[in-house]
Design a protein around this motif. Structure first.
Motif, PDB file in Angstrom:
ATOM      1  N   GLY B 217       0.761  -1.153   0.066  1.00  0.00           N
ATOM      2  CA  GLY B 217       0.051  -0.037   0.046  1.00  0.00           C
ATOM      3  C   GLY B 217       0.905   1.379   0.185  1.00  0.00           C
ATOM      4  O   GLY B 217       0.731   2.316  -1.078  1.00  0.00           O
ATOM      5  N   ARG B 218       1.642   1.144   0.964  1.00  0.00           N
ATOM      6  CA  ARG B 218       2.409   2.552   1.249  1.00  0.00           C
ATOM      7  C   ARG B 218       3.409   2.711  -0.297  1.00  0.00           C
ATOM      8  O   ARG B 218       3.651   3.869  -0.635  1.00  0.00           O
ATOM      9  CB  ARG B 218       3.415   2.401   2.484  1.00  0.00           C
ATOM     10  CG  ARG B 218       3.842   3.824   2.698  1.00  0.00           C
ATOM     11  CD  ARG B 218       4.410   3.897   4.223  1.00  0.00           C
ATOM     12  NE  ARG B 218       5.866   3.895   3.989  1.00  0.00           N
ATOM     13  CZ  ARG B 218       6.717   3.876   5.028  1.00  0.00           C
ATOM     14  NH1 ARG B 218       6.424   4.043   5.990  1.00  0.00           N
ATOM     15  NH2 ARG B 218       8.125   4.009   4.799  1.00  0.00           N
ATOM     16  N   GLY B 231       0.314   7.086 -12.316  1.00  0.00           N
ATOM     17  CA  GLY B 231      -0.211   7.643 -11.036  1.00  0.00           C
ATOM     18  C   GLY B 231      -1.177   7.222 -10.467  1.00  0.00           C
ATOM     19  O   GLY B 231      -1.346   6.572  -9.575  1.00  0.00           O
ATOM     20  N   ASP B 232      -2.422   7.316 -11.033  1.00  0.00           N
ATOM     21  CA  ASP B 232      -3.915   6.979 -10.721  1.00  0.00           C
ATOM     22  C   ASP B 232      -3.732   5.405 -10.454  1.00  0.00           C
ATOM     23  O   ASP B 232      -4.443   5.088  -9.482  1.00  0.00           O
ATOM     24  CB  ASP B 232      -4.848   7.401 -11.726  1.00  0.00           C
ATOM     25  CG  ASP B 232      -5.044   9.114 -11.389  1.00  0.00           C
ATOM     26  OD1 ASP B 232      -5.665   9.650 -12.344  1.00  0.00           O
ATOM     27  OD2 ASP B 232      -4.649   9.579 -10.499  1.00  0.00           O
ATOM     28  N   GLY B 233      -3.534   4.842 -11.711  1.00  0.00           N
ATOM     29  CA  GLY B 233      -3.495   3.133 -11.458  1.00  0.00           C
ATOM     30  C   GLY B 233      -2.930   2.983 -10.206  1.00  0.00           C
ATOM     31  O   GLY B 233      -3.414   1.841  -9.508  1.00  0.00           O
ATOM     32  N   LEU B 234      -1.559   3.285  -9.902  1.00  0.00           N
ATOM     33  CA  LEU B 234      -0.633   2.810  -8.881  1.00  0.00           C
ATOM     34  C   LEU B 234      -1.678   3.208  -7.537  1.00  0.00           C
ATOM     35  O   LEU B 234      -1.418   2.365  -6.610  1.00  0.00           O
ATOM     36  CB  LEU B 234       0.555   3.571  -8.642  1.00  0.00           C
ATOM     37  CG  LEU B 234       1.371   2.968 -10.029  1.00  0.00           C
ATOM     38  CD1 LEU B 234       2.645   3.657  -9.991  1.00  0.00           C
ATOM     39  CD2 LEU B 234       1.603   1.442  -9.855  1.00  0.00           C
ATOM     40  N   HIS B 239      -4.379   1.292  -2.913  1.00  0.00           N
ATOM     41  CA  HIS B 239      -5.372   1.364  -1.812  1.00  0.00           C
ATOM     42  C   HIS B 239      -6.075  -0.183  -1.707  1.00  0.00           C
ATOM     43  O   HIS B 239      -6.620  -0.280  -0.616  1.00  0.00           O
ATOM     44  CB  HIS B 239      -6.484   2.449  -2.298  1.00  0.00           C
ATOM     45  CG  HIS B 239      -7.875   2.377  -1.802  1.00  0.00           C
ATOM     46  ND1 HIS B 239      -7.766   2.818  -0.274  1.00  0.00           N
ATOM     47  CD2 HIS B 239      -8.873   1.843  -2.089  1.00  0.00           C
ATOM     48  CE1 HIS B 239      -9.057   2.511  -0.197  1.00  0.00           C
ATOM     49  NE2 HIS B 239      -9.717   1.857  -0.907  1.00  0.00           N
ATOM     50  N   HIS B 240      -6.318  -0.815  -2.720  1.00  0.00           N
ATOM     51  CA  HIS B 240      -6.644  -1.912  -2.613  1.00  0.00           C
ATOM     52  C   HIS B 240      -5.895  -3.003  -1.996  1.00  0.00           C
ATOM     53  O   HIS B 240      -6.475  -3.697  -1.168  1.00  0.00           O
ATOM     54  CB  HIS B 240      -6.779  -2.574  -4.252  1.00  0.00           C
ATOM     55  CG  HIS B 240      -6.866  -4.053  -4.059  1.00  0.00           C
ATOM     56  ND1 HIS B 240      -8.010  -4.696  -3.881  1.00  0.00           N
ATOM     57  CD2 HIS B 240      -6.188  -4.863  -4.485  1.00  0.00           C
ATOM     58  CE1 HIS B 240      -7.863  -5.924  -4.066  1.00  0.00           C
ATOM     59  NE2 HIS B 240      -6.608  -6.175  -4.120  1.00  0.00           N
ATOM     60  N   TYR B 244      -7.258  -5.136   1.225  1.00  0.00           N
ATOM     61  CA  TYR B 244      -7.190  -6.569   1.252  1.00  0.00           C
ATOM     62  C   TYR B 244      -6.515  -6.934   2.344  1.00  0.00           C
ATOM     63  O   TYR B 244      -7.095  -8.057   3.125  1.00  0.00           O
ATOM     64  CB  TYR B 244      -6.162  -6.892  -0.088  1.00  0.00           C
ATOM     65  CG  TYR B 244      -5.713  -8.419  -0.212  1.00  0.00           C
ATOM     66  CD1 TYR B 244      -4.412  -8.686   0.344  1.00  0.00           C
ATOM     67  CD2 TYR B 244      -6.507  -9.221  -0.548  1.00  0.00           C
ATOM     68  CE1 TYR B 244      -4.214 -10.166   0.103  1.00  0.00           C
ATOM     69  CE2 TYR B 244      -6.298 -10.746  -0.610  1.00  0.00           C
ATOM     70  CZ  TYR B 244      -4.914 -11.293  -0.298  1.00  0.00           C
ATOM     71  OH  TYR B 244      -4.480 -12.322  -0.560  1.00  0.00           O
ATOM     72  N   ALA B 245      -5.404  -6.365   2.954  1.00  0.00           N
ATOM     73  CA  ALA B 245      -4.691  -6.796   4.089  1.00  0.00           C
ATOM     74  C   ALA B 245      -5.761  -6.414   5.472  1.00  0.00           C
ATOM     75  O   ALA B 245      -5.437  -7.372   6.212  1.00  0.00           O
ATOM     76  CB  ALA B 245      -3.551  -5.778   4.396  1.00  0.00           C
TER      77      ALA B 245
END
Lengths: 437, 412
Positions: B217-218, B231-234, B239-240, B244-245
């Motif tokens: 995530g980070r 950028g947006d895709g990453l 976030h996903h 998930y975690a």
């Protein structure tokens, strides 16, 4: 192989092959000709991708017969690469068929390199040679030497810790083959590098070692001059755009490194999870043997968990084989790019130093001496080449990572779909009413 | 909503609902006058009116775990032919690292609350156990209940462990079905223990997998900062990964419920074994009584006919110190005949007892088997449904997380 240095093709910016002098047109002229591209009709036909049977023009040289198999596989390769949309392809290179060679001194793997090309630099339309890793290493070194202003794609790592990794395991060899294939394809796609002699020799020579010994030193004008730039010039200021590239690469490599570590950790955790799952499933089987009415349902759960375990194993294999290598490759790429940036800095530094030296000398007024002009030339060419390559690299990087991340997500989705299917299929079994005994 | 029939003092049948609705931490002084902390559970009983289905709270009282134990021990003594429902575990076992083994941990208390409620419902829905007076009082009489139970003297009636062990080793002709059942319960206990242990390890590992993904995530977020088109895709992917975690906590909490269902049957195996042991005891008792009777009969016969086939101290001393008088012999024969008569009566009743026990026990065992098959099937189904829903959710999440990449086209 046609002799002489490659045509000084314009290398600034990604140019369509159409804009460049047609390699097969007017073979007598060796000078840089811009814009003259009126190929003969039959050659045009050869370049339309719609045709099922590609006609390989022979332009005077004896051509091998183009079998239907090779045409369709050529078509496949065309369709795979959407980066060159609308551009014509006249060079196709593939790495496949790894074979193990056992000799008294050593054991090693060779790969078959298949080349198909209509370019005039190639005597034959098709070549098939065998190369080993050190040959690729030689090629890369030669490219770095002869094209120092360009970004040379990385090779997969040379050394592997013996004992930890089996150099002859199927997985390792396949991972390496894919990386080597990518390496050559990247060179093939490059408008300058693909015309490099060493590349040509690599693809075509029957005995590469003989060539290595001859030490082909056909360097471009720029290459030669850059090679002789002495180090030690201190650069005052990296121009903004290159500074930005440098900073980007630093952060990029750092982030990739972190992602690589995380990915490895995930794979490790998944493998440990798999170990436990493989013990978990069979316990249901053991239980099933004790029961009567519950026997089938319990056996079903056992089988289901077994299926999930297999799906997980496939996922971790995919991650190891497809995800990690690409990360590593881009980290290596960043490293080599940073050293090219440094070389560029050197060229600029030399130019600035010489310029400054001239400025200090009072006698030679506004006329700039020839060698300072040459330095300026060198610098500007380098900058142009590098900029063009960076843009190309950024495009490829976006493509590659988009594919990579989507691929990773897809593999995970497939894993969950397989598990879903397994569990859904046993619901009816669990709900089944047993006949009264 | 659980309906059952209960008899009160005046034997009127009513439909009631039982729930263990709350748990509370308490402090008090124990038998040795030392401060202790324990948890008390609120038991609420509601009677349901036939006509409108409305329930009215009739009783509510607080009990602690040890009182449940007392109730169960009582039931074990007075209903040895019944497979008595087990209590939830005294201490947390089969834990994986995130799960606390602390009895005071709120999650453990919550799961125990559910387990205690389940126990009461099992007892209340048992055709025989539900009619027990002590059980009724457990639900209705807060004060004095412990004294009432102890007054029954059930502890004295309990078979000693030693006696039971002795019987197990020496019984000659137990009913084959009980032997098989004992064997089955041993195996069941072993396999469910193994299953729970491995499941806990699986949960542990799965937790690790999910949580490590959270690290993505980070780094994806940081990477997105230096990218333009990507950028947006990453960001979306990063976030996903966080989502998930985080999802593993709920997933594993649901799985604990499945583990609890298995645990109940793990403990049920012990209850099954208790019934088998009781059978062995009664059978051994019977065999011993029959043996004694046979010995006495033999003795009597020998005295009457004058042949000494069996060794007896009296016989030896008689040989050594002189014969006994015919009167003495007559007296002894008479005594033996009395004892034999008594013994025959006893044997008859013991035989009857034994057969009754086998009949009743086996009836309850059949009932138990049906219940077990039904419950475990349900548990497996809900486990499968849990897995299915998890796979769907997570798979969808991955799809969503990458949707930006997918829709962004060739060059993002």
């Amino acid at each position: 192989m046609s002799g002489g240095p490659p045509k000084a093709l314009p290398s600034t910016g990604p140019q369509s092959l159409r804009d460049m002098p047609h390699p097969l047109a007017g073979s007598s002229s060796e000078e840089a000709v811009g814009g003259d591209s009126t190929p003969s009709p039959d050659l045009l036909t050869a370049r339309s991708f719609g045709d099922k049977d590609l006609i390989l023009p022979n332009g005077g040289t004896p051509a091998g017969t183009a079998s239907p198999a090779s045409s369709s596989s050529l078509l496949n390769r065309l369709q795979l690469d959407d980066d060159m949309d609308g551009e014509t392809r006249d060079l196709f290179v593939t790495v496949d068929d790894p074979k193990k060679h056992v000799c008294t001194m050593e054991t090693y793997i060779t790969y078959r390199i298949t080349t198909k090309s209509t370019r005039v630099e190639f005597d034959l339309p098709e070549y098939s040679v065998r190369r080993r890793y050190q040959d690729f290493d030689w090629l890369r070194n030669k490219l770095e030497e002869s094209q120092p202003t360009h970004l040379i794609p990385p090779l997969p790592e040379k050394f592997v810790v013996k004992g930890v990794v089996d150099r002859f395991s199927e997985e390792f060899v396949e991972t390496r083959r894919k990386a080597l294939d990518k390496f050559l394809k990247r060179i093939t796609d490059h408008p300058v590098l693909s015309f490099n002699e060493h590349f040509n020799v690599f693809l075509t020579a029957k005995d590469l070692n003989a060539h290595k010994k001859q030490g082909m030193a056909l360097l471009t004008r720029v290459g030669e001059s850059v090679k002789h730039v002495a180090g030690g010039y201190k650069l005052r200021n990296r121009p903004l755009e290159f500074a930005a590239i440098g900073e980007y690469l630093d952060t990029f490599a750092l982030k990739l490194g972190t992602i690589d570590r995380i990915a490895q950790r995930i794979i490790k955790e998944e493998i440990e999870y798999l170990v436990e799952l493989r013990e978990y499933g069979p316990v249901y089987s053991t239980w099933s043997a004790l029961e009567a009415e519950l026997a089938e349902p319990l056996e079903g759960v056992s089988a289901c968990i077994g299926n999930c375990s297999t799906a997980l194993e496939e996922l971790t294999d995919d991650m190891t084989e497809d995800f990690l290598p690409v990360l590593r490759e881009y980290i290596l790429y960043s490293d080599s790019m940073k050293s090219v940036l440094k070389k560029r800095d050197q060229v600029q530094a030399e130019y600035e130093a010489k310029l400054e030296a001239v400025a200090l000398r009072k006698e030679e007024r506004p006329k700039v001496p020839a060698d300072v002009e040459k330095c300026q030339d060198r610098m500007e060419c380098f900058n142009a080449d590098l900029k063009a390559d960076m843009e190309r690299w950024q495009n490829n990087k976006r493509q590659d990572f988009r594919q990579l991340l989507m691929g990773m997500a897809d593999k995970n989705i497939q894993y969950y779909e397989k598990c879903l299917l397994a569990w859904e299929s046993i619901i009816p079994l669990l709900q089944e009413k047993q006949e009264a005994k | 909503m659980n309906f059952l029939h209960m008899t009160e003092n005046n034997f009127s049948l009513k439909k009631i609902e039982i729930s263990v609705s709350e748990a509370e931490k308490r402090t008090g002084r124990n038998a040795m006058n030392m401060q202790e902390t324990y948890t008390a559970y609120l038991i609420e009983t509601r009677s349901v009116e036939h006509s409108d289905g409305q329930s009215v709270l009739t009783d509510s009282l607080w009990r602690r775990y040890s009182e449940f134990e007392l109730l169960r021990n009582y039931l074990l003594v007075y209903y040895p032919h019944i497979v008595v429902p087990p209590l939830p575990e005294k201490r947390a076992e089969f834990v994986w690292h995130k799960l606390s083994a602390d009895n005071m941990d709120p999650d453990f208390v919550e799961r125990r609350r559910i387990g205690l409620e389940n126990f009461l419902l099992r007892v209340a829905s048992h055709p025989i156990l539900c009619r027990d007076k002590i059980f009724y009082l457990f639900l209705t009489q807060e004060g004095n209940w412990k004294e009432t139970v102890n007054e029954t003297g059930f502890q004295l009636k309990a078979d000693s462990r030693l006696k039971a062990l002795n019987a197990t080793f020496r019984v000659k002709n137990p009913d084959k079905r009980f032997i098989e059942l004992k064997h089955y319960s041993d195996e069941l206990q072993s396999v469910i223990s193994h299953l729970l242990r491995v499941r806990a390890r699986v949960a542990d590992r799965l937790y690790g997998v999910y949580k490590v993904h959270g690290n993505y995530g980070r780094v994806f977020s940081e990477w997105s900062a230096i990218e333009k088109e990507m950028g947006d895709g990453l960001q979306s992917a990063g976030h996903h990964m966080d989502v998930y975690a985080a999802s593993i906590d709920d997933i594993l909490e649901d799985e604990e419920h499945y583990a609890d269902q298995l645990k109940e049957y793990l403990f049920y195996a012990e209850a099954l074994r208790a019934v088998c042991r009781k059978h062995e005891l009664t059978q051994y008792d019977l065999e011993t009584a029959a043996q004694d009777l046979a010995a006495k009969k033999q003795q009597c016969e020998e005295l009457a006919t004058g042949t000494v086939r069996t060794f007896s101290l009296k016989g030896m001393t008689t040989k050594l110190f002189g014969q006994e008088t015919p009167e003495q012999r007559e007296a002894r024969i008479k005594m033996l005949e009395e004892q034999i008569k008594e013994g025959e009566q006893q044997l008859k009743s013991k035989n009857l007892e034994g057969r009754e026990f086998v009949k009743n026990a086996w009836a309850d065992i059949e009932r138990f088997k049906e219940q077990k098959n039904h419950d475990l099937k349900e548990a497996l189904i809900s486990y499968a449904v849990m897995q299915i829903s998890m796979c769907k959710k997570v798979g969808f999440g991955f799809s969503e997380g990458m949707s930006i990449f997918r829709s962004a086209g060739k060059f993002l």
